[in-house]
Design an enzyme around this catalytic site. Structure first.
Site, PDB file in Angstrom:
ATOM      1  N   ARG A  95       4.868  49.911  23.645  1.00 17.05           N
ATOM      2  CA  ARG A  95       4.103  48.769  23.121  1.00 17.05           C
ATOM      3  C   ARG A  95       4.252  47.551  24.044  1.00 17.05           C
ATOM      4  O   ARG A  95       5.332  47.223  24.488  1.00 17.05           O
ATOM      5  CB  ARG A  95       4.609  48.438  21.720  1.00 17.05           C
ATOM      6  CG  ARG A  95       4.012  47.163  21.090  1.00 17.05           C
ATOM      7  CD  ARG A  95       4.870  45.957  21.331  1.00 17.05           C
ATOM      8  NE  ARG A  95       4.397  44.766  20.619  1.00 17.05           N
ATOM      9  CZ  ARG A  95       4.861  43.537  20.841  1.00 17.05           C
ATOM     10  NH1 ARG A  95       5.780  43.321  21.750  1.00 17.05           N
ATOM     11  NH2 ARG A  95       4.400  42.518  20.159  1.00 17.05           N
ATOM     12  N   THR A 109      10.892  35.196  23.037  1.00 21.70           N
ATOM     13  CA  THR A 109      10.322  35.224  24.392  1.00 21.70           C
ATOM     14  C   THR A 109      10.696  33.910  25.051  1.00 21.70           C
ATOM     15  O   THR A 109      10.963  32.940  24.352  1.00 21.70           O
ATOM     16  CB  THR A 109       8.775  35.306  24.282  1.00 21.70           C
ATOM     17  OG1 THR A 109       8.422  36.534  23.671  1.00 21.70           O
ATOM     18  CG2 THR A 109       8.070  35.193  25.616  1.00 21.70           C
ATOM     19  N   GLY A 160       3.330  43.424  24.234  1.00 18.09           N
ATOM     20  CA  GLY A 160       2.870  42.304  23.420  1.00 18.09           C
ATOM     21  C   GLY A 160       1.924  41.400  24.203  1.00 18.09           C
ATOM     22  O   GLY A 160       1.232  41.844  25.130  1.00 18.09           O
TER      23      GLY A 160
END
Ligand code: ASP
Length: 336
Positions: free
Chosen positions: A204, A176, A206
């Site tokens: 999904r 990231t 995060g």
């Protein structure tokens, strides 16, 4: 007062542009978005934006967020497909919608409506890495409600989470970019962008688009942002915790250590590397990692070039477990 920008190491490519924004009198928010945008466009970074590693079905899904420490305004997008500029879209959510988080098809719709350029985000390089870890049956979208699919994802996630296999064809399975800035007026902002965990379950999201988990900024106390296993930061509200610990009097270093120690308490079979970057209200930078050798970058308006600094190390297994994980009495003890 001189401005400062702090970023995760992969923000190196964008930090000078971010500092330039501050130099010409731009806001901390303008700076973090400018820096992040360049990382999203970088085809060599397979963890953010264009060329990010895809989900289990081979679709690149982006998560991103911005937070303005002046007024605690925030915007984020999750599971965005087909557009590279996730950070700009997160800012649009903050500036133009009466919402904080927009996900999936709604995020793509907003991107379309605001005139962002659609783009195929999956590059041949990223696809090769994705295929290298994938059983063909798991890639079969028609299977996505079957047990076979579920067991495939469990197996793939377990493999990508294992410490012994933190890299796949030389690439980390997740990553990231974090940008934090404090401008000359004392305003603080944070931006986070990611393609998330490669091979993730479709949809999904995060920690990166979750305000308080992967991103938090408050002019009065500081800012923090995370990289690593997002599910852990979600469960501990890690970015908010760091800022709150400073609010209640901890130094930046103690706040980082305490937040990392909280992460280490989690009962998580997939626990893996965690990293935090932070600044205090005066713009003093700091960063922590569970792993040796990790760095972050920082640059002030008066510096000619960014500086790469080591992160403080707080290993997940070096922390003694608290009562959070206290064993339950065994059946024989409770039912003699
Ligand atoms: N935090 C990101 C996520 O969980 C991935 C990473 O930073 O490694 O999506």
């Amino acid at each position: 007062m001189t401005g400062i920008v702090v970023a995760s190491a992969n923000g190196r490519i964008g930090i000078e542009a971010a500092v330039e924004v501050l130099r010409v009198g731009g806001s901390a928010m303008d700076a973090v978005v400018a820096g992040t945008r360049l990382v999203e466009a970088n085809p060599d970074d397979h963890t953010v934006g264009y060329s990010g590693l895809p989900n289990l079905l081979g679709e690149v899904e982006l998560d991103a967020s911005v937070m303005d420490g002046r007024g605690l305004r925030a915007g984020s997008v999750g599971a965005l497909q087909g557009y590279q500029d996730a950070i700009d879209l997160a800012r649009t959510v903050m500036d133009e919608l009466p919402h904080v988080l927009i996900g999936g098809e709604g995020a793509a719709r907003l991107a379309r409506e605001t005139g962002l350029q659609p783009k195929d985000l999956l590059t041949p390089e990223a696809e090769v890495i994705w295929r290298s870890r994938l059983g063909e049956e798991a890639a079969d979208g028609s299977d996505d409600s079957s047990r076979r699919y579920l067991s495939s994802i469990r197996e793939i996630v377990a493999r990508t989470a294992s410490d012994a296999e933190l890299t796949v064809a030389g690439e980390p399975p997740h990553g990231t970019v974090n940008f934090l800035a404090r401008d000359r007026h004392g305003d603080i902002a944070a931006a986070v962008s990611t393609s998330g965990w490669a091979w993730k379950y479709p949809g999904r999201m995060g920690d990166s688009p979750i305000i308080g988990a992967g991103n938090y900024a408050d002019n009065r106390w500081g800012a923090a942002a995370c990289t690593g296993r997002g599910e852990m930061a979600q469960r501990c509200c890690t970015a908010h915790s760091v800022v709150t610990f400073m609010r209640f009097g901890m130094s930046l270093k103690d706040a980082l250590t305490t937040a990392m120690t909280d992460l280490a308490q989690l009962d998580d079979p997939y626990a893996s590397e965690m990293n935090i970057v932070a600044i205090d209200k005066d713009g003093t930078p700091g960063a922590a990692s569970t792993t040796e050798g990790k760095t972050f970058v920082m640059m002030t308006e008066s510096m000619a070039a960014p500086e790469e600094r080591p992160r403080m190390v707080v290993p997940l297994d070096g922390v003694s477990k608290s009562t959070l994980n206290r064993p339950r009495p065994s059946d024989s003890e409770s039912n003699p």
